[in-house]
Design a protein around this motif. Structure first.
Motif, PDB file in Angstrom:
ATOM      1  N   UNK A 180      24.401   5.101 -22.891  1.00 20.29           N
ATOM      2  CA  UNK A 180      23.249   5.680 -22.193  1.00 20.29           C
ATOM      3  C   UNK A 180      22.542   4.527 -21.494  1.00 20.29           C
ATOM      4  N   UNK A 181      21.846   4.842 -20.402  1.00 16.71           N
ATOM      5  CA  UNK A 181      21.186   3.778 -19.638  1.00 16.71           C
ATOM      6  C   UNK A 181      20.027   4.382 -18.855  1.00 16.71           C
ATOM      7  N   UNK A 182      19.073   3.536 -18.510  1.00 12.47           N
ATOM      8  CA  UNK A 182      17.977   3.951 -17.639  1.00 12.47           C
ATOM      9  C   UNK A 182      18.410   3.763 -16.192  1.00 12.47           C
ATOM     10  N   UNK A 183      18.013   4.676 -15.328  1.00 11.98           N
ATOM     11  CA  UNK A 183      18.306   4.487 -13.906  1.00 11.98           C
ATOM     12  C   UNK A 183      17.181   5.073 -13.057  1.00 11.98           C
ATOM     13  N   UNK A 184      17.134   4.614 -11.813  1.00 15.58           N
ATOM     14  CA  UNK A 184      16.087   5.103 -10.911  1.00 15.58           C
ATOM     15  C   UNK A 184      16.631   6.310 -10.165  1.00 15.58           C
ATOM     16  N   UNK A 185      16.079   7.492 -10.429  1.00 14.65           N
ATOM     17  CA  UNK A 185      16.574   8.731  -9.787  1.00 14.65           C
ATOM     18  C   UNK A 185      16.147   8.802  -8.331  1.00 14.65           C
ATOM     19  N   UNK A 186      15.008   8.203  -8.036  1.00 18.10           N
ATOM     20  CA  UNK A 186      14.456   8.193  -6.676  1.00 18.10           C
ATOM     21  C   UNK A 186      13.435   7.062  -6.639  1.00 18.10           C
ATOM     22  N   UNK A 187      13.059   6.615  -5.459  1.00 17.48           N
ATOM     23  CA  UNK A 187      12.042   5.551  -5.391  1.00 17.48           C
ATOM     24  C   UNK A 187      10.761   5.976  -6.103  1.00 17.48           C
ATOM     25  N   UNK A 188      10.205   5.058  -6.877  1.00 18.89           N
ATOM     26  CA  UNK A 188       8.995   5.376  -7.653  1.00 18.89           C
ATOM     27  C   UNK A 188       7.779   5.305  -6.720  1.00 18.89           C
ATOM     28  N   UNK A 189       6.968   6.380  -6.653  1.00 16.23           N
ATOM     29  CA  UNK A 189       5.775   6.343  -5.789  1.00 16.23           C
ATOM     30  C   UNK A 189       4.799   5.256  -6.236  1.00 16.23           C
ATOM     31  N   UNK A 190       4.058   4.770  -5.271  1.00 14.98           N
ATOM     32  CA  UNK A 190       3.112   3.663  -5.500  1.00 14.98           C
ATOM     33  C   UNK A 190       2.209   3.928  -6.709  1.00 14.98           C
ATOM     34  N   UNK A 191       1.740   5.181  -6.842  1.00 16.34           N
ATOM     35  CA  UNK A 191       0.769   5.509  -7.898  1.00 16.34           C
ATOM     36  C   UNK A 191       1.352   5.276  -9.308  1.00 16.34           C
ATOM     37  N   UNK A 192       2.665   5.416  -9.452  1.00 15.01           N
ATOM     38  CA  UNK A 192       3.302   5.238 -10.768  1.00 15.01           C
ATOM     39  C   UNK A 192       3.834   3.826 -11.003  1.00 15.01           C
ATOM     40  N   UNK A 193       3.916   3.064  -9.927  1.00 19.02           N
ATOM     41  CA  UNK A 193       4.603   1.769 -10.006  1.00 19.02           C
ATOM     42  C   UNK A 193       4.006   0.817 -11.067  1.00 19.02           C
ATOM     43  N   UNK A 194       2.673   0.746 -11.220  1.00 13.25           N
ATOM     44  CA  UNK A 194       2.135  -0.192 -12.214  1.00 13.25           C
ATOM     45  C   UNK A 194       2.657   0.091 -13.629  1.00 13.25           C
ATOM     46  N   UNK A 195       2.851   1.374 -13.947  1.00 12.94           N
ATOM     47  CA  UNK A 195       3.332   1.695 -15.299  1.00 12.94           C
ATOM     48  C   UNK A 195       4.816   1.366 -15.465  1.00 12.94           C
ATOM     49  N   UNK A 196       5.593   1.608 -14.406  1.00 15.55           N
ATOM     50  CA  UNK A 196       7.018   1.275 -14.473  1.00 15.55           C
ATOM     51  C   UNK A 196       7.168  -0.255 -14.577  1.00 15.55           C
ATOM     52  N   UNK A 197       6.364  -0.973 -13.794  1.00 18.45           N
ATOM     53  CA  UNK A 197       6.429  -2.440 -13.853  1.00 18.45           C
ATOM     54  C   UNK A 197       6.027  -2.943 -15.241  1.00 18.45           C
ATOM     55  N   UNK A 198       4.989  -2.305 -15.807  1.00 21.44           N
ATOM     56  CA  UNK A 198       4.534  -2.715 -17.141  1.00 21.44           C
ATOM     57  C   UNK A 198       5.625  -2.448 -18.183  1.00 21.44           C
ATOM     58  N   UNK A 199       6.282  -1.286 -18.058  1.00 20.81           N
ATOM     59  CA  UNK A 199       7.367  -0.966 -18.998  1.00 20.81           C
ATOM     60  C   UNK A 199       8.488  -2.003 -18.893  1.00 20.81           C
ATOM     61  N   UNK A 200       8.853  -2.330 -17.658  1.00 24.09           N
ATOM     62  CA  UNK A 200       9.902  -3.343 -17.456  1.00 24.09           C
ATOM     63  C   UNK A 200       9.525  -4.671 -18.110  1.00 24.09           C
ATOM     64  N   UNK A 201       8.264  -5.078 -17.889  1.00 22.36           N
ATOM     65  CA  UNK A 201       7.827  -6.389 -18.401  1.00 22.36           C
ATOM     66  C   UNK A 201       7.725  -6.399 -19.917  1.00 22.36           C
ATOM     67  N   UNK A 202       7.095  -5.362 -20.490  1.00 21.15           N
ATOM     68  CA  UNK A 202       6.847  -5.399 -21.931  1.00 21.15           C
ATOM     69  C   UNK A 202       8.115  -5.095 -22.735  1.00 21.15           C
ATOM     70  N   UNK A 203       9.041  -4.314 -22.158  1.00 19.73           N
ATOM     71  CA  UNK A 203      10.258  -3.962 -22.904  1.00 19.73           C
ATOM     72  C   UNK A 203      11.473  -4.763 -22.449  1.00 19.73           C
ATOM     73  N   UNK A 204      11.290  -5.634 -21.466  1.00 21.19           N
ATOM     74  CA  UNK A 204      12.389  -6.477 -20.953  1.00 21.19           C
ATOM     75  C   UNK A 204      13.591  -5.622 -20.529  1.00 21.19           C
ATOM     76  N   UNK A 205      13.316  -4.669 -19.653  1.00 21.81           N
ATOM     77  CA  UNK A 205      14.389  -3.778 -19.211  1.00 21.81           C
ATOM     78  C   UNK A 205      14.577  -3.824 -17.695  1.00 21.81           C
ATOM     79  N   UNK A 206      15.756  -3.379 -17.280  1.00 21.36           N
ATOM     80  CA  UNK A 206      16.002  -3.141 -15.858  1.00 21.36           C
ATOM     81  C   UNK A 206      16.608  -1.741 -15.750  1.00 21.36           C
ATOM     82  N   UNK A 207      16.596  -1.181 -14.529  1.00 22.47           N
ATOM     83  CA  UNK A 207      17.221   0.131 -14.338  1.00 22.47           C
ATOM     84  C   UNK A 207      18.512  -0.032 -13.538  1.00 22.47           C
TER      85      UNK A 207
END
Ligand code: SAM
Length: 287
Positions: A180-207
């Motif tokens: 199983x893996x995380x992937x980007x289904x569509x470009x993330x809208x600007x309004x959600x981007x801070x949370x996706x960036x935070x998730x990437x940083x705090x969980x050390x993940x990529x999609x």
């Protein structure tokens, strides 16, 4: 990605899970080392049949474990490798459900210890082996496994091509890979981007990008059989479950907003509505 940065990534992920294990112990000292935000022994997203199915996170997570195990199609004569074994729940379940022997690897020393303790306290000890190892440099001979599974660990390994190459090397011809893996289904809208960036940083993940998987698998000597977008069954509810401590706090603090979650470095509440953040289930076979 250079070799140096890949190595330090694995080390950083190992430390992250060592810390997670220690925090879980401190928060729930009475619960035998495995209590952690409701995941139980299976440290991954849940699978719910319908958006409002009445099932807690640990039950839904176990269901996803079983979906992965069943797709490997192994039996008691076979040997399975679990890449990124967490605290051993999925490996134990695989051994119990199929009879197969399971070797699990993790980059977290604390997890390797917890997984070993878990297997020793079960009747399956002899069929399980856990060790500290990096998926990018597997300490196993070529073609030594009948099947491999990677249940929510690929996202910690930015060099997916290299990991798949190692998996292809240790998998025997005809052997199956389920991940199983995380992937980007569509470009993330600007309004959600801070949370996706935070998730990437705090969980050390990529999609991942779904369209990359067939060629990455081919390069590793594998052919894909199934790539399914299971986001509708997994992501939203898992983020809701992970947000529960925050939601309770917010209910008791009028005026609380998602901005407060962002400031406190808690990504889950802001991830609930991010439909672009996807979750895939993939099956491939070694040529
Ligand atoms: C979200 S946890 C999933 C654990 C387990 N598969 C489960 O579902 O319970 C991610 C796991 O991937 C492992 N991992 C991350 N990078 C790794 C690497 N380079 N080599 C081996 N394991 C790795 C972590 O140590 C951790 O055990």
């Amino acid at each position: 990605m250079s070799e140096q940065s890949t190595i330090s990534n694995a080390e950083a992920v190992g430390k992250l899970y060592d810390r997670f294990a220690a925090e879980s112990r401190d928060l729930w000292p009475d619960e035998a080392d495995v209590a952690n935000f409701g995941f139980g022994e299976h440290l991954h997203f849940g699978y719910w049949e319908t958006p409002d199915e009445d099932a807690p996170l640990d039950v839904a997570a176990l269901r996803l474990t079983d979906m992965v195990i069943d797709r490997m199609r192994v039996d008691e004569t076979q040997h399975v490798l679990d890449i990124g074994c967490g605290i051993g729940g999925p490996a134990l379940r695989a051994a119990r459900r199929t009879g197969a022997r399971v070797t699990g690897i993790t980059v977290s020393e604390a997890q390797a210890e917890q997984a070993t303790a878990l297997s020793e306290s079960s009747e399956l000890g002899g069929r399980l082996d856990f060790r500290l190892a990096d998926a990018l440099d597997l300490p196993f001979p070529d073609a030594s496994f009948d099947a491999v599974f990677a249940l929510e660990s690929m996202m910690h390994m930015p060099d997916r091509v290299a990991v798949l190459g190692e998996i292809g090397r240790v998998l025997r011809p005809g052997g199956r890979l389920v991940l199983t893996d995380f992937f980007e289904r569509a470009p993330v809208p600007e309004v959600h981007r801070p949370f996706v960036d935070l998730l990437r940083e705090t969980s050390l993940i990529s999609t991942a990008r779904v369209k990359d998987y067939p060629s990455m698998l081919r390069a590793a000597g594998m052919l894909f059989e199934e790539i399914t977008d299971i986001s509708e069954h997994t992501t939203r509810r898992t983020f809701i479950e992970m947000s529960k401590p925050w939601t309770e706090w917010a209910a008791a603090n009028p005026g609380a907003s998602l901005e407060d979650a962002l400031e406190a470095s808690i990504p889950a509440p802001g991830m609930i509505d991010v439909d672009e953040f996807g979750y895939l289930l993939l099956v491939a076979q070694r040529s």
